[in-house]
Design a protein around this motif. Sequence first.
Motif, mmCIF file in Angstrom:
data_model
loop_
_atom_site.group_PDB
_atom_site.id
_atom_site.type_symbol
_atom_site.label_atom_id
_atom_site.label_comp_id
_atom_site.label_asym_id
_atom_site.label_seq_id
_atom_site.Cartn_x
_atom_site.Cartn_y
_atom_site.Cartn_z
ATOM 1 N N ARG A 287 11.089 -4.955 -79.710
ATOM 2 C CA ARG A 287 10.046 -4.542 -80.638
ATOM 3 C C ARG A 287 9.018 -5.659 -80.770
ATOM 4 O O ARG A 287 9.150 -6.694 -80.153
ATOM 5 N N ILE B 44 7.653 -10.579 -84.964
ATOM 6 C CA ILE B 44 7.554 -10.587 -86.417
ATOM 7 C C ILE B 44 7.074 -11.955 -86.890
ATOM 8 O O ILE B 44 7.576 -12.975 -86.430
ATOM 9 N N VAL C 133 8.002 -6.206 -94.279
ATOM 10 C CA VAL C 133 7.447 -5.215 -93.364
ATOM 11 C C VAL C 133 7.276 -3.911 -94.124
ATOM 12 O O VAL C 133 8.197 -3.432 -94.773
ATOM 13 N N LEU C 134 6.086 -3.396 -94.106
ATOM 14 C CA LEU C 134 5.829 -2.089 -94.703
ATOM 15 C C LEU C 134 5.746 -1.075 -93.578
ATOM 16 O O LEU C 134 5.004 -1.272 -92.623
ATOM 17 N N GLU C 135 6.532 -0.030 -93.716
ATOM 18 C CA GLU C 135 6.443 1.027 -92.717
ATOM 19 C C GLU C 135 5.742 2.209 -93.327
ATOM 20 O O GLU C 135 6.284 2.901 -94.181
ATOM 21 N N GLU D 299 3.777 5.554 -89.758
ATOM 22 C CA GLU D 299 4.377 5.261 -88.443
ATOM 23 C C GLU D 299 3.993 3.908 -87.886
ATOM 24 O O GLU D 299 4.152 3.648 -86.703
ATOM 25 N N VAL D 300 3.460 3.072 -88.727
ATOM 26 C CA VAL D 300 3.058 1.748 -88.272
ATOM 27 C C VAL D 300 3.739 0.723 -89.169
ATOM 28 O O VAL D 300 3.915 0.943 -90.355
ATOM 29 N N GLU D 301 4.134 -0.377 -88.547
ATOM 30 C CA GLU D 301 4.696 -1.458 -89.340
ATOM 31 C C GLU D 301 3.625 -2.515 -89.532
ATOM 32 O O GLU D 301 3.027 -2.979 -88.572
ATOM 33 N N ASP E 106 2.784 -6.221 -91.679
ATOM 34 C CA ASP E 106 3.425 -7.322 -92.381
ATOM 35 C C ASP E 106 2.575 -7.693 -93.570
ATOM 36 O O ASP E 106 1.363 -7.877 -93.452
ATOM 37 N N TYR E 107 3.248 -7.777 -94.702
ATOM 38 C CA TYR E 107 2.527 -7.930 -95.949
ATOM 39 C C TYR E 107 3.181 -9.027 -96.773
ATOM 40 O O TYR E 107 4.407 -9.102 -96.859
ATOM 41 N N GLU F 34 -1.333 -2.580 -83.582
ATOM 42 C CA GLU F 34 -1.175 -1.914 -84.871
ATOM 43 C C GLU F 34 -2.515 -1.437 -85.415
ATOM 44 O O GLU F 34 -2.623 -0.367 -85.996
#
Length: 141
Positions: A9, A12, A25-27, A30-32, A34-35, A48
Amino acid sequence: MFRSFITDRRRIPVECPVCKNAMIVLELAEVEIDYCTDCGGIWLDAGELEVLLGDSRQAEQLLGCLKIHSNYTEKRRKCPICLKKMQKAVVGTSTPLLLIDKCGRGDGLWFDRGELQDILNRAELDKDSKIQKLLADIFPG
Ligand SMILES: [Zn+2]
Ligand SMILES: [Zn+2]
């Protein structure tokens, strides 16, 4: 030197480039993404951004209007992926200048709190685009 180990994947971020805290990680849609819950920063890699905009032309347009800026006063930040110092990029031509951080290797873009919405507002994207919905979920009101 440490970095995220390689999996099948995406990579990160090690930590938030601003406050050094672990990012979540916010999903969504359908997209991850990073927050950072502490400073409200968002890390997006190029792929992304494309998925979020739902249109590779819009992503290209957005990336294409970035100009590397060398005369800045903002502190340079480290890319959360490769840990090299990122470049400052100016978005568009409107003032006040909107500066974001861009990895010189193309890992992705860093947006401080509010910057992503600001860019999208200026880009006048479709209100129904995934990214607008995503942002409405993250930052209600
Ligand atoms: Zn942070
Ligand atoms: Zn990088």
